[in-house]
Design a protein around this motif. Structure first.
Motif, PDB file in Angstrom:
ATOM      1  N   ASP A  84       0.821  -1.215   0.000  1.00 57.87           N
ATOM      2  CA  ASP A  84       0.000   0.000   0.000  1.00 57.87           C
ATOM      3  C   ASP A  84       0.855   1.264   0.000  1.00 57.87           C
ATOM      4  O   ASP A  84       0.336   2.370   0.162  1.00 57.87           O
ATOM      5  N   SER A  85       2.182   1.086  -0.198  1.00 57.98           N
ATOM      6  CA  SER A  85       3.113   2.227  -0.322  1.00 57.98           C
ATOM      7  C   SER A  85       2.939   3.253   0.796  1.00 57.98           C
ATOM      8  O   SER A  85       2.996   4.452   0.578  1.00 57.98           O
ATOM      9  N   SER A  86       2.745   2.755   2.008  1.00 59.64           N
ATOM     10  CA  SER A  86       2.577   3.654   3.152  1.00 59.64           C
ATOM     11  C   SER A  86       3.613   3.308   4.211  1.00 59.64           C
ATOM     12  O   SER A  86       4.435   2.402   4.050  1.00 59.64           O
ATOM     13  N   ASN A  87       3.570   4.032   5.320  1.00 60.34           N
ATOM     14  CA  ASN A  87       4.491   3.746   6.408  1.00 60.34           C
ATOM     15  C   ASN A  87       3.916   2.751   7.404  1.00 60.34           C
ATOM     16  O   ASN A  87       4.464   2.568   8.499  1.00 60.34           O
ATOM     17  N   TYR A  88       2.812   2.079   7.041  1.00 60.76           N
ATOM     18  CA  TYR A  88       2.198   1.071   7.911  1.00 60.76           C
ATOM     19  C   TYR A  88       3.049  -0.196   7.855  1.00 60.76           C
ATOM     20  O   TYR A  88       3.320  -0.736   6.780  1.00 60.76           O
ATOM     21  N   LEU A  89       3.481  -0.698   9.017  1.00 62.22           N
ATOM     22  CA  LEU A  89       4.339  -1.876   9.065  1.00 62.22           C
ATOM     23  C   LEU A  89       3.661  -3.091   8.431  1.00 62.22           C
ATOM     24  O   LEU A  89       2.464  -3.321   8.621  1.00 62.22           O
ATOM     25  N   LYS A  90       4.459  -3.882   7.722  1.00 58.82           N
ATOM     26  CA  LYS A  90       3.913  -5.035   7.001  1.00 58.82           C
ATOM     27  C   LYS A  90       3.502  -6.163   7.949  1.00 58.82           C
ATOM     28  O   LYS A  90       4.029  -6.306   9.048  1.00 58.82           O
ATOM     29  N   TYR A  91       2.551  -6.950   7.466  1.00 56.63           N
ATOM     30  CA  TYR A  91       2.113  -8.196   8.107  1.00 56.63           C
ATOM     31  C   TYR A  91       1.581  -7.967   9.522  1.00 56.63           C
ATOM     32  O   TYR A  91       1.793  -8.772  10.428  1.00 56.63           O
ATOM     33  N   ARG A  92       0.871  -6.870   9.717  1.00 59.12           N
ATOM     34  CA  ARG A  92       0.171  -6.604  10.980  1.00 59.12           C
ATOM     35  C   ARG A  92      -1.293  -6.346  10.695  1.00 59.12           C
ATOM     36  O   ARG A  92      -1.656  -5.841   9.631  1.00 59.12           O
ATOM     37  N   SER A  93      -2.127  -6.670  11.656  1.00 57.79           N
ATOM     38  CA  SER A  93      -3.553  -6.356  11.606  1.00 57.79           C
ATOM     39  C   SER A  93      -3.854  -5.315  12.670  1.00 57.79           C
ATOM     40  O   SER A  93      -3.366  -5.415  13.797  1.00 57.79           O
ATOM     41  N   SER A  94      -4.674  -4.338  12.329  1.00 53.58           N
ATOM     42  CA  SER A  94      -5.002  -3.267  13.279  1.00 53.58           C
ATOM     43  C   SER A  94      -5.891  -3.751  14.412  1.00 53.58           C
ATOM     44  O   SER A  94      -5.809  -3.237  15.538  1.00 53.58           O
ATOM     45  N   HIS A  95      -6.739  -4.730  14.126  1.00 57.90           N
ATOM     46  CA  HIS A  95      -7.707  -5.197  15.121  1.00 57.90           C
ATOM     47  C   HIS A  95      -7.535  -6.703  15.325  1.00 57.90           C
ATOM     48  O   HIS A  95      -7.527  -7.478  14.360  1.00 57.90           O
ATOM     49  N   LEU A  96      -7.400  -7.106  16.599  1.00 60.94           N
ATOM     50  CA  LEU A  96      -7.290  -8.516  16.965  1.00 60.94           C
ATOM     51  C   LEU A  96      -8.279  -8.812  18.081  1.00 60.94           C
ATOM     52  O   LEU A  96      -8.409  -8.042  19.032  1.00 60.94           O
ATOM     53  N   PHE A  97      -8.962  -9.935  17.950  1.00 58.29           N
ATOM     54  CA  PHE A  97      -9.850 -10.389  19.026  1.00 58.29           C
ATOM     55  C   PHE A  97      -9.635 -11.879  19.238  1.00 58.29           C
ATOM     56  O   PHE A  97      -9.596 -12.649  18.281  1.00 58.29           O
ATOM     57  N   LYS A  98      -9.506 -12.286  20.497  1.00 59.47           N
ATOM     58  CA  LYS A  98      -9.422 -13.696  20.871  1.00 59.47           C
ATOM     59  C   LYS A  98     -10.398 -13.924  22.020  1.00 59.47           C
ATOM     60  O   LYS A  98     -10.398 -13.164  23.004  1.00 59.47           O
ATOM     61  N   GLY A  99     -11.233 -14.928  21.900  1.00 60.49           N
ATOM     62  CA  GLY A  99     -12.202 -15.184  22.952  1.00 60.49           C
ATOM     63  C   GLY A  99     -12.485 -16.658  23.129  1.00 60.49           C
ATOM     64  O   GLY A  99     -12.435 -17.440  22.169  1.00 60.49           O
ATOM     65  N   ASP A 100     -12.784 -17.047  24.370  1.00 62.24           N
ATOM     66  CA  ASP A 100     -13.153 -18.424  24.675  1.00 62.24           C
ATOM     67  C   ASP A 100     -14.103 -18.420  25.866  1.00 62.24           C
ATOM     68  O   ASP A 100     -13.877 -17.695  26.844  1.00 62.24           O
ATOM     69  N   ILE A 101     -15.150 -19.203  25.760  1.00 68.14           N
ATOM     70  CA  ILE A 101     -16.081 -19.363  26.873  1.00 68.14           C
ATOM     71  C   ILE A 101     -16.468 -20.833  26.980  1.00 68.14           C
ATOM     72  O   ILE A 101     -16.673 -21.498  25.955  1.00 68.14           O
ATOM     73  N   ALA A 102     -16.493 -21.333  28.202  1.00 69.08           N
ATOM     74  CA  ALA A 102     -16.818 -22.738  28.443  1.00 69.08           C
ATOM     75  C   ALA A 102     -17.847 -22.836  29.560  1.00 69.08           C
ATOM     76  O   ALA A 102     -17.783 -22.088  30.550  1.00 69.08           O
ATOM     77  N   PHE A 103     -18.801 -23.758  29.390  1.00 66.75           N
ATOM     78  CA  PHE A 103     -19.852 -23.991  30.373  1.00 66.75           C
ATOM     79  C   PHE A 103     -19.765 -25.444  30.851  1.00 66.75           C
ATOM     80  O   PHE A 103     -19.644 -26.359  30.031  1.00 66.75           O
ATOM     81  N   GLY A 104     -19.824 -25.623  32.146  1.00 58.94           N
ATOM     82  CA  GLY A 104     -19.830 -26.961  32.711  1.00 58.94           C
ATOM     83  C   GLY A 104     -21.064 -27.186  33.560  1.00 58.94           C
ATOM     84  O   GLY A 104     -21.400 -26.350  34.407  1.00 58.94           O
ATOM     85  N   TYR A 105     -21.724 -28.291  33.314  1.00 61.87           N
ATOM     86  CA  TYR A 105     -22.916 -28.630  34.107  1.00 61.87           C
ATOM     87  C   TYR A 105     -22.887 -30.140  34.366  1.00 61.87           C
ATOM     88  O   TYR A 105     -22.979 -30.929  33.423  1.00 61.87           O
ATOM     89  N   GLY A 106     -22.745 -30.503  35.634  1.00 63.84           N
ATOM     90  CA  GLY A 106     -22.671 -31.919  35.958  1.00 63.84           C
ATOM     91  C   GLY A 106     -21.463 -32.557  35.287  1.00 63.84           C
ATOM     92  O   GLY A 106     -20.320 -32.108  35.421  1.00 63.84           O
ATOM     93  N   LYS A 107     -21.707 -33.595  34.504  1.00 64.73           N
ATOM     94  CA  LYS A 107     -20.635 -34.323  33.841  1.00 64.73           C
ATOM     95  C   LYS A 107     -20.305 -33.775  32.452  1.00 64.73           C
ATOM     96  O   LYS A 107     -19.422 -34.299  31.772  1.00 64.73           O
ATOM     97  N   PHE A 108     -21.025 -32.732  32.032  1.00 62.68           N
ATOM     98  CA  PHE A 108     -20.866 -32.241  30.660  1.00 62.68           C
ATOM     99  C   PHE A 108     -20.217 -30.864  30.636  1.00 62.68           C
ATOM    100  O   PHE A 108     -20.370 -30.060  31.558  1.00 62.68           O
TER     101      PHE A 108
END
Length: 776
Positions: free
Chosen positions: A659-683
């Motif tokens: 993109d011929s700019s001063n933006y560093l290569k191979y980076r993303s401006s926005h990152l999201f990582k998420g995990d949620i786990a539910f446990g009920y009894g044996k499950f």
């Protein structure tokens, strides 16, 4: 006055010699499982003196005869006070049991200052990954787990924290990888061998986000990932996990409203299977941990596969007759063979096909690798609360392959570390480090190197609210006959307990990194593309600063924390690989087209991240949460085009990228990582998601028309068709069949979203796995 001073000294000696003393000794154990508790602070009369328990939980104190209050304090445990009255020369034995403190977050880390701290009291941003989440996701290589951690991304094996790195083509790392506090980067390429790290034996993974060179030296300028292995508890444990799965044959991808079939195996699914095992136990004063791992992966791309086997053990002997002394030996070895996929044929019908096919001239590289580390160590905890450690490591990587790129790299590491805790007020950590390396290689030629460093850090606590931390390091590196200048670095940080569960922090840390042997001396060719050496590379330096706030949260039986941080990083002489036309007189067959590491100039990365972590019960429902969002602005602030021309680049703006700019290569401006786990009894049911926005800047030649389309066809077409970023979901469902047996179904890439992570490298389709775990 001359007479008074000697009289005062004599009076002091007289009083001291006639003072009435008594002795207190004993052991501190956990109430839950009766296991020994090392590192417990034993404090006399509220900080007037004290000690810490040794590795067996034992302690000894000499105190004045009379009445005293003894306080026993440890992170994650409820504080306990004992009132005692002692007669002259009395020897009193106290066996103390401490209970878990359910009001605390219960997260304890050691990487920030090389001693145990509450996560909420450290002065830098950190993430912690527990072993339970690694097991539940059926992680077979550590980079798969880290790529799902907030603020961290892995691009083709390159670790990247808060945008500190891009894509380095398998050479060099600004994130230092540790296993049990010892470096695990190779001495040739300076990279991490993720599949070698022991996923089967984990205490936890600690991630420092920011420059950490004061305590850990070169390669820690963007942060640290410390994999801590586990030692046995009082009860023997054995765990065996067997898994098997397959890649979905429905491998279809839509670009510009056109659907392409990437499947190359027809209706026959490519399979992946393996086994992990672990056994740990205490045999009198000997701690024993034995683990192993096997994997058979047929791969999802034509000609690609990997088979590997690993075995490891940890041994520690705690001397009976010498309180506080222990010796140990950790060992890990792995043998693997397979193929490495580098470049596709195109982005549509040939995304899962290697350029050049599977015969002569293919971009596939066959390999046989053997990796081994041996880690002897000695620890001695004195009765006065001082700790002496001698830590050593020998790490060998032996890479053989079919493309004349063999390399044997040996790394020797030795560290003496001293720690002194003055009750709960002041802790000192210091040490000296020496390393030596030898590389014998067709790929890089033969090289030898060494380094020597000394460091010191102090952590002080005032008024039970304010924690100040400061430290410095000086290091010198030598590669072959060239010796670098001494490099001094400094760090400082603070943490202030604003309210009961609210902590403010700020930190500043300097970092540096010596270029790896691979970055300076590699000379090879892959699928018609050259990789060029650059023996004029200079070391890169920088600093990172941040301010943050951590807020403890509690909802019923659920507890956790919300962390918000703003960060700012600068690098000088940053090293990045660049893909361009390099030779002034291009020669067939590559015509001067390829990759080279460059000191691109000065860069700046700023942004913020938000992290939410928690676990607990809502009634009978167990809920575990881990989520994080990171926003980045990574920029080049000074770019030396004359330097690029001097490196024989035809295009003087090569580094500016697509993109011929001063933006560093191979980076993303926005990152999201998420995990949620539910446990009920044996499950238990868990869902995870990861998102990265469109990678706006890559190497310009990849999207050049017509040259880029001819050399690496499909990259320009793919990027023009996919401009929205990538969102991937995983899911898992498990059932505790009996007290000792659990079965789980894991689906990775649930919606079968096929995407490119880095140019010419399409990621896997949906993967189905079944996992059976037996624990006893």
């Amino acid at each position: 006055m001359r007479k008074i001073i000697p009289l005062a000294i004599l009076l002091f000696i007289f009083v001291k010699s006639h003072a009435q003393f008594a002795n207190i000794s004993g052991r501190v154990i956990a109430k839950a499982d009766q296991s020994s508790l090392p590192g417990v602070s034993v404090i006399i009369d509220d900080n007037s003196g004290g000690t810490t328990t040794d590795i067996n939980g034992n302690y000894t104190l000499q105190v004045a005869a009379g009445s005293h209050t003894i306080t026993y304090r440890m992170i994650g445990m409820k504080e306990r006070k004992e009132k005692v009255t002692l007669q002259q020369d009395e020897n009193k034995i106290l066996i103390i049991m401490l209970e878990d403190d359910s009001k605390e977050l219960g997260v304890v880390v050691v990487s920030a200052s090389k001693f145990e701290q509450k996560l909420e009291e450290v002065t830098v941003s950190m993430n912690v990954i527990r072993p339970s989440i690694v097991e539940s996701k059926n992680i077979t290589s550590m980079d798969d787990m880290l790529d799902q951690s907030p603020s961290v991304s892995i691009i083709d094996g390159q670790a990247n924290i808060r945008g500190g790195s891009g894509w380095s083509y398998g050479a060099g790392s600004r994130v230092l990888i540790l296993v049990d506090d010892l470096p695990q980067l190779t001495s040739d390429a300076g990279d991490a061998k993720w599949s070698f790290l022991p996923v089967e034996n984990l205490e936890q993974i600690e991630i420092i986000k920011g420059a950490s060179s004061v305590l850990y030296g070169s390669s820690a300028m963007n942060g640290v990932i410390n994999v801590r292995t586990a030692y046995p508890k009082s009860t023997p444990q054995t765990r065996i996990s067997v898994y098997s799965g397959f890649y979905d044959t429905n491998q279809k991808m839509t670009l510009s409203d056109t659907t392409y079939n990437l499947n190359q195996s027809g209706s026959i699914s490519q399979k992946i299977s393996g086994v992990n095992f672990l056994h740990s136990r205490q045999i009198n004063n000997l701690d024993v941990v034995v683990g192993g791992h096997m994997l058979i992966d047929e791969g999802y791309r034509q000609g690609e596969y990997e088979d590997r086997a690993r075995i490891n053990f940890n041994l520690r002997y705690r001397f009976k007759k010498i309180d506080g002394l222990s010796v140990g030996l950790n060992f890990n070895t792995q043998l693997a063979n397979g193929t490495t996929f580098f470049i596709w044929q195109n982005d549509t019908t040939g995304a899962y096909l290697p350029a050049g096919g599977t015969g002569e001239g293919t971009s596939l590289s066959g390999y046989i690798t053997h990796r081994t580390n041996v880690d002897p160590y000695i620890t001695y905890v004195t009765k006065g609360g001082s700790t002496h450690k001698i830590r050593t490591r020998f790490f060998r990587t032996n890479n053989e392959n079919t493309t004349n790129q063999e390399s044997i790299a040996d790394f020797y590491y030795g560290e003496y570390q001293y720690q002194k805790r003055f009750s709960d007020v002041l802790s000192l950590s210091g040490g000296i480090v020496a390393t030596s390396s030898k590389v014998k290689s067709e790929l890089y030629r033969d090289h030898s190197g060494s380094s020597f460093a000394g460091y010191l850090q102090a952590d002080a606590k005032f008024f039970h609210k304010l924690i100040l931390s400061a430290g410095g390091r000086i290091e010198q590196n030598k590669l072959d006959s060239a010796t670098d200048k001494l490099v001094p670095v400094f760090r400082a940080g603070m943490n202030y307990k604003l309210f009961e569960h609210t902590n403010l922090r700020a930190s500043y840390g300097q970092g540096y990194r010596y270029p790896s042997v691979a970055e300076k001396y590699i000379r090879t060719q892959v699928s018609g593309l050259d990789i060029y050496p650059n023996d004029s590379l200079e070391s890169e330096k920088g600093f990172s600063a941040e301010v943050g706030i951590m807020q403890g949260l509690r909802l019923g039986g659920w507890k956790g924390y919300l962390d918000v941080a703003a960060f700012y990083t600068e690098y000088k002489n940053m090293i990045e690989f660049t893909y361009s036309v390099w030779d002034k007189a291009p020669i067939p067959p590559s015509y001067g087209i390829g990759f080279k590491a460059l000191n691109i100039g000065n860069t700046r990365i700023k942004g913020f991240d938000v992290t939410l972590i928690g676990e607990g019960n809502f009634g009978k429902l167990l809920v575990s949460t881990s989520a994080g969002y990171t926003y980045l602005i990574p920029e080049v602030t000074y770019y030396d085009s004359a330097y690029i021309i001097a490196q024989y680049a035809i295009d003087k703006t090569a580094y500016l990228g697509s993109d011929s700019s001063n933006y560093l290569k191979y980076r993303s401006s926005h990152l999201f990582k998420g995990d949620i786990a539910f446990g009920y009894g044996k499950f238990s049911l868990g869902v995870s998601a990861r998102y990265n926005s469109f990678m706006k800047n890559i190497d310009k030649l990849f999207v050049n028309y017509p040259l880029g389309d001819f050399i690496t066809p499909g990259v320009r077409h793919y990027r023009n068709s996919r401009t929205k970023g990538d969102l991937i979901f995983d899911a898992r469902l498990s059932s505790q069949l009996t007290a000792n047996v659990k079965f789980a179904v894991i689906v990775k890439n649930v919606f079968n979203y096929i995407y490119m992570q880095r140019p010419t490298d399409m990621q896997p389709p949906r993967v189905f796995s079944g996992q059976l775990t037996i624990s006893f």
